[in-house]
Design a protein around this motif. Structure first.
Motif, PDB file in Angstrom:
ATOM      1  N   MET A  78       0.588  -1.205  -0.129  1.00  0.00           N
ATOM      2  CA  MET A  78       0.029   0.167   0.049  1.00  0.00           C
ATOM      3  C   MET A  78       1.051   1.187  -0.064  1.00  0.00           C
ATOM      4  O   MET A  78       2.106   1.211   0.284  1.00  0.00           O
ATOM      5  CB  MET A  78      -0.985  -0.047   1.310  1.00  0.00           C
ATOM      6  N   ASP A  79       0.140   2.116  -0.409  1.00  0.00           N
ATOM      7  CA  ASP A  79       0.909   3.473  -0.329  1.00  0.00           C
ATOM      8  C   ASP A  79       0.537   4.298   0.961  1.00  0.00           C
ATOM      9  O   ASP A  79      -0.626   4.468   1.231  1.00  0.00           O
ATOM     10  CB  ASP A  79       0.697   4.559  -1.657  1.00  0.00           C
ATOM     11  N   LEU A  80       1.468   5.055   1.730  1.00  0.00           N
ATOM     12  CA  LEU A  80       1.095   5.448   2.972  1.00  0.00           C
ATOM     13  C   LEU A  80       1.670   6.812   3.034  1.00  0.00           C
ATOM     14  O   LEU A  80       2.966   6.936   2.609  1.00  0.00           O
ATOM     15  CB  LEU A  80       1.714   4.739   4.188  1.00  0.00           C
ATOM     16  N   THR A  81       1.008   7.883   3.263  1.00  0.00           N
ATOM     17  CA  THR A  81       1.589   9.297   3.343  1.00  0.00           C
ATOM     18  C   THR A  81       1.128   9.905   4.586  1.00  0.00           C
ATOM     19  O   THR A  81      -0.005   9.767   5.020  1.00  0.00           O
ATOM     20  CB  THR A  81       0.882  10.170   2.155  1.00  0.00           C
ATOM     21  N   LEU A  82       2.265  10.191   5.233  1.00  0.00           N
ATOM     22  CA  LEU A  82       2.053  10.894   6.847  1.00  0.00           C
ATOM     23  C   LEU A  82       1.858  12.387   6.539  1.00  0.00           C
ATOM     24  O   LEU A  82       2.792  12.956   6.091  1.00  0.00           O
ATOM     25  CB  LEU A  82       3.226  10.389   7.526  1.00  0.00           C
ATOM     26  N   ALA A  83       0.966  13.039   7.260  1.00  0.00           N
ATOM     27  CA  ALA A  83       1.078  14.387   6.992  1.00  0.00           C
ATOM     28  C   ALA A  83       1.289  15.078   8.450  1.00  0.00           C
ATOM     29  O   ALA A  83       0.381  14.776   9.526  1.00  0.00           O
ATOM     30  CB  ALA A  83      -0.496  15.104   6.650  1.00  0.00           C
TER      31      ALA A  83
ATOM     32  N   GLY B 209       6.863  -3.371  -2.480  1.00  0.00           N
ATOM     33  CA  GLY B 209       6.254  -2.348  -3.426  1.00  0.00           C
ATOM     34  C   GLY B 209       5.485  -1.448  -2.987  1.00  0.00           C
ATOM     35  O   GLY B 209       4.815  -0.491  -3.666  1.00  0.00           O
ATOM     36  N   ALA B 210       5.529  -1.093  -1.710  1.00  0.00           N
ATOM     37  CA  ALA B 210       4.744  -0.019  -0.786  1.00  0.00           C
ATOM     38  C   ALA B 210       5.482   1.034  -0.874  1.00  0.00           C
ATOM     39  O   ALA B 210       6.726   1.129  -1.269  1.00  0.00           O
ATOM     40  CB  ALA B 210       4.516  -0.360   0.563  1.00  0.00           C
TER      41      ALA B 210
ATOM     42  N   ASP C 138      11.672  -1.545   4.312  1.00  0.00           N
ATOM     43  CA  ASP C 138      10.658  -2.736   4.417  1.00  0.00           C
ATOM     44  C   ASP C 138       9.784  -2.485   3.384  1.00  0.00           C
ATOM     45  O   ASP C 138       9.264  -3.469   2.622  1.00  0.00           O
ATOM     46  CB  ASP C 138      10.109  -2.480   5.598  1.00  0.00           C
ATOM     47  N   ALA C 139       9.365  -1.125   2.966  1.00  0.00           N
ATOM     48  CA  ALA C 139       8.336  -0.935   1.970  1.00  0.00           C
ATOM     49  C   ALA C 139       8.875  -1.465   0.586  1.00  0.00           C
ATOM     50  O   ALA C 139       8.266  -1.816  -0.231  1.00  0.00           O
ATOM     51  CB  ALA C 139       7.898   0.688   1.842  1.00  0.00           C
TER      52      ALA C 139
ATOM     53  N   ALA D 111      -6.849   9.909  -1.333  1.00  0.00           N
ATOM     54  CA  ALA D 111      -6.704   9.067  -0.392  1.00  0.00           C
ATOM     55  C   ALA D 111      -7.943   7.953  -0.351  1.00  0.00           C
ATOM     56  O   ALA D 111      -9.172   8.664  -0.504  1.00  0.00           O
ATOM     57  CB  ALA D 111      -6.334   9.867   1.071  1.00  0.00           C
ATOM     58  N   ASP D 112      -7.810   6.816  -0.050  1.00  0.00           N
ATOM     59  CA  ASP D 112      -8.912   6.004   0.261  1.00  0.00           C
ATOM     60  C   ASP D 112      -9.107   5.677   1.798  1.00  0.00           C
ATOM     61  O   ASP D 112     -10.269   5.445   1.982  1.00  0.00           O
ATOM     62  CB  ASP D 112      -8.473   4.485  -0.491  1.00  0.00           C
TER      63      ASP D 112
END
Length: 132
Positions: free
Chosen positions: A1-6, A29-30, A24-25, A45-46
């Motif tokens: 998954m793709d994760l973005t922290l704001a 493929g994350a 680790d990502a 964002a989902d």
């Protein structure tokens, strides 16, 4: 998954932990990104996950954190930047009007209370295994 922290400036994740998570990502493929712009993080964002601004043990920082983090409040205007079918999560307890507004936590995108119920069942399962 793709994760973005704001996160606000000065509240970035620990660099060593972030480097390990990015390493680790790569194997899955994350992607993992950190931004100081909430709009950028929410765009497309989902799933949106928010939490309290001051946890236990940080009570003396509450006023300062509230001032710095208010631009990161999850409200209807912010949520509109995410996908139309996005879901909102929060681990509870929520401080309504701070990190999340009533209209979002009680709104159609919120699965906060389903999340809490699922956590209850998971915790009960752990107890069954421990007490067994």
């Amino acid at each position: 998954m793709d994760l973005t922290l704001a996160v606000p400036e000065g509240y970035d994740p620990d660099e060593d932990i972030l480097a390990q998570a990015r390493d680790d990502a790569k194997h899955t493929g994350a992607t993992l990104e950190v931004t100081h712009d909430l709009s950028t993080a929410l765009e497309g964002a989902d799933v949106i996950y928010t939490d309290v601004w001051a946890s236990m043990g940080q009570e003396e920082e509450k006023a300062q954190r509230a001032k710095v983090m208010m631009p990161y409040q999850l409200n209807a205007e912010a949520l509109a930047k995410a996908n139309n079918d996005s879901i909102v999560l929060h681990c509870l307890p929520a401080h309504r009007g701070e990190e999340i507004t009533d209209e979002v936590i009680d709104g159609p995108h919120s699965v906060v209370f389903d999340q809490a119920e699922n956590r209850l069942h998971a915790q009960m399962a752990v107890l069954v295994q421990v007490i067994g």
